[in-house]
Each structure stands twice: as C-alpha cells, then as structure tokens.
Design a protein around this motif. Structure first.
Motif, PDB file in Angstrom:
ATOM      1  N   GLU A  66       8.477  13.786  -9.564  1.00  0.00           N
ATOM      2  CA  GLU A  66       6.957  13.592 -10.084  1.00  0.00           C
ATOM      3  C   GLU A  66       6.875  12.556 -11.086  1.00  0.00           C
ATOM      4  OE1 GLU A  66       4.459  15.898  -9.897  1.00  0.00           O
ATOM      5  OE2 GLU A  66       5.841  16.998  -8.524  1.00  0.00           O
ATOM      6  N   THR A  67       7.855  11.868 -11.603  1.00  0.00           N
ATOM      7  CA  THR A  67       7.734  10.549 -12.332  1.00  0.00           C
ATOM      8  C   THR A  67       7.965   9.696 -11.355  1.00  0.00           C
ATOM      9  OG1 THR A  67       9.230  11.498 -14.152  1.00  0.00           O
ATOM     10  CG2 THR A  67       8.934   9.159 -13.893  1.00  0.00           C
ATOM     11  N   MET A  68       8.466   9.557 -10.188  1.00  0.00           N
ATOM     12  CA  MET A  68       8.319   8.650  -9.150  1.00  0.00           C
ATOM     13  C   MET A  68       7.440   8.511  -8.514  1.00  0.00           C
ATOM     14  SD  MET A  68      12.080   8.408  -7.266  1.00  0.00           S
ATOM     15  CE  MET A  68      12.448   9.956  -6.964  1.00  0.00           C
ATOM     16  N   LYS A  69       6.365   9.896  -8.358  1.00  0.00           N
ATOM     17  CA  LYS A  69       5.230   9.691  -7.641  1.00  0.00           C
ATOM     18  C   LYS A  69       4.239   8.957  -8.509  1.00  0.00           C
ATOM     19  CE  LYS A  69       5.287  14.230  -5.270  1.00  0.00           C
ATOM     20  NZ  LYS A  69       4.745  15.507  -4.820  1.00  0.00           N
ATOM     21  N   GLU A  70       4.047   9.258  -9.747  1.00  0.00           N
ATOM     22  CA  GLU A  70       3.103   8.304 -10.649  1.00  0.00           C
ATOM     23  C   GLU A  70       3.469   6.984 -10.636  1.00  0.00           C
ATOM     24  OE1 GLU A  70       3.991  10.086 -14.511  1.00  0.00           O
ATOM     25  OE2 GLU A  70       3.098  11.976 -14.081  1.00  0.00           O
ATOM     26  N   ASP A  71       4.739   6.647 -10.565  1.00  0.00           N
ATOM     27  CA  ASP A  71       5.123   5.043 -10.394  1.00  0.00           C
ATOM     28  C   ASP A  71       4.888   4.724  -9.085  1.00  0.00           C
ATOM     29  OD1 ASP A  71       6.402   5.198 -12.781  1.00  0.00           O
ATOM     30  OD2 ASP A  71       8.617   5.458 -12.171  1.00  0.00           O
ATOM     31  N   VAL A  72       4.932   5.228  -7.783  1.00  0.00           N
ATOM     32  CA  VAL A  72       4.492   4.938  -6.693  1.00  0.00           C
ATOM     33  C   VAL A  72       2.982   4.622  -6.504  1.00  0.00           C
ATOM     34  CG1 VAL A  72       4.507   5.651  -4.249  1.00  0.00           C
ATOM     35  CG2 VAL A  72       6.716   5.664  -5.493  1.00  0.00           C
ATOM     36  N   ALA A  73       2.479   5.681  -7.321  1.00  0.00           N
ATOM     37  CA  ALA A  73       0.745   5.484  -7.169  1.00  0.00           C
ATOM     38  C   ALA A  73       0.468   4.323  -7.956  1.00  0.00           C
ATOM     39  CB  ALA A  73       0.273   6.701  -7.847  1.00  0.00           C
ATOM     40  N   ASP A  74       1.078   3.806  -9.028  1.00  0.00           N
ATOM     41  CA  ASP A  74       0.788   2.632  -9.824  1.00  0.00           C
ATOM     42  C   ASP A  74       1.037   1.529  -8.839  1.00  0.00           C
ATOM     43  OD1 ASP A  74       0.035   4.126 -11.820  1.00  0.00           O
ATOM     44  OD2 ASP A  74       2.092   4.044 -12.972  1.00  0.00           O
ATOM     45  N   SER A  75       2.394   1.640  -8.210  1.00  0.00           N
ATOM     46  CA  SER A  75       2.816   0.372  -7.239  1.00  0.00           C
ATOM     47  C   SER A  75       1.545   0.231  -6.294  1.00  0.00           C
ATOM     48  CB  SER A  75       4.342   0.643  -6.915  1.00  0.00           C
ATOM     49  OG  SER A  75       5.119   0.772  -8.035  1.00  0.00           O
ATOM     50  N   LYS A  76       1.139   1.391  -5.741  1.00  0.00           N
ATOM     51  CA  LYS A  76       0.425   1.222  -4.535  1.00  0.00           C
ATOM     52  C   LYS A  76      -0.729   0.496  -4.808  1.00  0.00           C
ATOM     53  CE  LYS A  76      -2.004   4.120  -1.053  1.00  0.00           C
ATOM     54  NZ  LYS A  76      -2.945   3.040  -0.729  1.00  0.00           N
ATOM     55  N   VAL A  77      -1.470   0.766  -6.068  1.00  0.00           N
ATOM     56  CA  VAL A  77      -2.529  -0.178  -6.589  1.00  0.00           C
ATOM     57  C   VAL A  77      -2.232  -1.785  -6.418  1.00  0.00           C
ATOM     58  CG1 VAL A  77      -3.892  -0.677  -8.384  1.00  0.00           C
ATOM     59  CG2 VAL A  77      -3.437   1.793  -7.853  1.00  0.00           C
ATOM     60  N   VAL A  78      -1.002  -1.908  -6.870  1.00  0.00           N
ATOM     61  CA  VAL A  78      -0.806  -3.252  -7.224  1.00  0.00           C
ATOM     62  C   VAL A  78      -0.601  -3.848  -5.420  1.00  0.00           C
ATOM     63  CG1 VAL A  78       1.390  -4.989  -7.532  1.00  0.00           C
ATOM     64  CG2 VAL A  78       0.178  -3.409  -9.244  1.00  0.00           C
ATOM     65  N   THR A  79       0.128  -3.130  -4.763  1.00  0.00           N
ATOM     66  CA  THR A  79       0.439  -3.475  -3.461  1.00  0.00           C
ATOM     67  C   THR A  79      -0.819  -3.948  -2.638  1.00  0.00           C
ATOM     68  OG1 THR A  79       2.494  -2.218  -3.498  1.00  0.00           O
ATOM     69  CG2 THR A  79       1.602  -3.103  -1.264  1.00  0.00           C
ATOM     70  N   ASP A  80      -1.769  -2.801  -2.850  1.00  0.00           N
ATOM     71  CA  ASP A  80      -3.145  -3.254  -2.243  1.00  0.00           C
ATOM     72  C   ASP A  80      -3.843  -4.184  -2.693  1.00  0.00           C
ATOM     73  OD1 ASP A  80      -2.678  -0.571  -0.786  1.00  0.00           O
ATOM     74  OD2 ASP A  80      -3.843   0.473  -1.975  1.00  0.00           O
ATOM     75  N   GLU A  81      -3.609  -4.600  -4.094  1.00  0.00           N
ATOM     76  CA  GLU A  81      -4.335  -5.964  -4.374  1.00  0.00           C
ATOM     77  C   GLU A  81      -3.762  -6.906  -3.999  1.00  0.00           C
ATOM     78  OE1 GLU A  81      -5.062  -7.821  -9.072  1.00  0.00           O
ATOM     79  OE2 GLU A  81      -4.649  -5.651  -8.834  1.00  0.00           O
ATOM     80  N   VAL A  82      -2.278  -7.084  -3.952  1.00  0.00           N
ATOM     81  CA  VAL A  82      -1.540  -8.219  -3.158  1.00  0.00           C
ATOM     82  C   VAL A  82      -2.027  -8.421  -1.624  1.00  0.00           C
ATOM     83  CG1 VAL A  82       0.663  -9.084  -2.578  1.00  0.00           C
ATOM     84  CG2 VAL A  82       0.180  -8.056  -4.909  1.00  0.00           C
ATOM     85  N   LYS A  83      -2.191  -7.220  -1.071  1.00  0.00           N
ATOM     86  CA  LYS A  83      -2.561  -7.207   0.229  1.00  0.00           C
ATOM     87  C   LYS A  83      -3.734  -8.111   0.466  1.00  0.00           C
ATOM     88  CE  LYS A  83       0.175  -3.454   2.310  1.00  0.00           C
ATOM     89  NZ  LYS A  83      -0.015  -2.035   2.821  1.00  0.00           N
ATOM     90  N   GLN A  84      -4.884  -7.683  -0.505  1.00  0.00           N
ATOM     91  CA  GLN A  84      -5.876  -8.195  -0.280  1.00  0.00           C
ATOM     92  C   GLN A  84      -5.930  -9.923  -0.818  1.00  0.00           C
ATOM     93  OE1 GLN A  84      -8.274  -6.106  -3.427  1.00  0.00           O
ATOM     94  NE2 GLN A  84      -8.742  -4.447  -2.041  1.00  0.00           N
ATOM     95  N   TRP A  85      -5.205 -10.102  -1.501  1.00  0.00           N
ATOM     96  CA  TRP A  85      -4.974 -11.575  -1.927  1.00  0.00           C
ATOM     97  C   TRP A  85      -4.304 -12.258  -0.711  1.00  0.00           C
ATOM     98  CZ3 TRP A  85      -1.649 -10.981  -7.095  1.00  0.00           C
ATOM     99  CH2 TRP A  85      -2.610 -10.638  -7.962  1.00  0.00           C
ATOM    100  N   LYS A  86      -3.525 -11.693   0.098  1.00  0.00           N
ATOM    101  CA  LYS A  86      -2.932 -12.308   1.234  1.00  0.00           C
ATOM    102  C   LYS A  86      -3.805 -12.390   2.138  1.00  0.00           C
ATOM    103  CE  LYS A  86       0.303 -11.313   4.841  1.00  0.00           C
ATOM    104  NZ  LYS A  86       1.375 -10.602   5.239  1.00  0.00           N
ATOM    105  N   GLN A  87      -4.775 -11.342   2.557  1.00  0.00           N
ATOM    106  CA  GLN A  87      -5.823 -11.361   3.498  1.00  0.00           C
ATOM    107  C   GLN A  87      -6.783 -12.696   3.085  1.00  0.00           C
ATOM    108  OE1 GLN A  87      -7.524  -7.669   3.542  1.00  0.00           O
ATOM    109  NE2 GLN A  87      -5.852  -6.733   4.835  1.00  0.00           N
ATOM    110  N   ARG A  88      -7.104 -12.754   1.966  1.00  0.00           N
ATOM    111  CA  ARG A  88      -8.021 -13.781   1.234  1.00  0.00           C
ATOM    112  C   ARG A  88      -7.708 -15.305   1.627  1.00  0.00           C
ATOM    113  NH1 ARG A  88      -9.815 -10.757  -4.036  1.00  0.00           N
ATOM    114  NH2 ARG A  88     -11.107  -9.198  -3.370  1.00  0.00           N
TER     115      ARG A  88
END
Length: 125
Positions: A66-88
């Motif tokens: 359950e703790t890892m799920k929360e961490d992964v959800a937070d990491s997913k937000v950051v990962t999506d943001e980095v993907k957007q930066w890469k695309q830009r």
C-alpha cells in the motif's frame, strides 16, 4: 471331582493370565496413543505458530505494498511530467532543425544566385 476342579482352576488361571496380558496390551496401546496425541498436539502447535507468523508477515507485506502504491502514484506524476518535457524538447529540436535547414538553403541559394557577382567583386579587388 478333584480332577475336574483342577481343570477348572487351571482354566481360571489361564483366563486370569489372558486377562492380565490383555490389560497390559491395552495399557501399552493407551500409552502409545497418548504419546502419539502429544506429538500430534506439539506438531499442530508448531504449525499454528508458523501460520500465525505467516499471517503477520502477509499483513506487513500488504502494508508495504500500500505504501509503495502511493509512492508509485507520486512517481507516475513526475514521470509523466518528464515525458512531456522530452516531447517538448524533441519538438523544439525538430523546429530548430527545420529552421537551420531553411536558413542553410537560403544562404546556399543566395550564394548560387550571386556567385558570379561575388567572384567579380573578389577579382576586382
């Protein structure tokens, strides 16, 4: 009659010996059953302890997941943001490449068009 009493006494003695042997056999059997039950009880106690330990470990693992799920959800937000930066960034590089190609083409076209005039100016000097 004495002979028949002797036979009766002998039969009674034989029966008494048989009953004693049966009593001993039953006693030995009861002792074996008791020992077997004790071993079975000890074995069950060990199994129950192991199951209790496993239940505790599974609970700990569930909490960790359950703790890892929360961490992964937070990491997913950051990962999506980095993907957007890469695309830009890729888009910006593409635009810069097109612009560089266009400028290079204009320069080459300019030089080709004015080549004769450039050579005359260099020779005249």
């Amino acid at each position: 009659m004495t002979a028949s009493l002797n036979q009766i006494y002998k039969a009674i003695g034989s029966l008494e010996t048989s009953v004693m042997n049966l009593a001993k056999a039953i006693e030995v059997s009861d002792k074996r059953a008791s020992d077997s039950n004790k071993r079975a009880d000890q074995h069950r106690a060990v199994i129950h302890k192991r199951v209790d330990d496993l239940v505790g470990e599974v609970g700990d693992i569930k909490t960790s997941v359950e703790t890892m799920k929360e961490d992964v959800a937070d990491s997913k937000v950051v990962t999506d943001e980095v993907k957007q930066w890469k695309q830009r960034g890729v888009g910006a590089l593409f635009v810069a490449g097109i612009a560089g190609t266009a400028i290079g083409g204009v320069v080459v076209g300019f030089i080709v068009y004015w080549w004769e005039a450039i050579l005359r100016a260099i020779r005249a000097a």
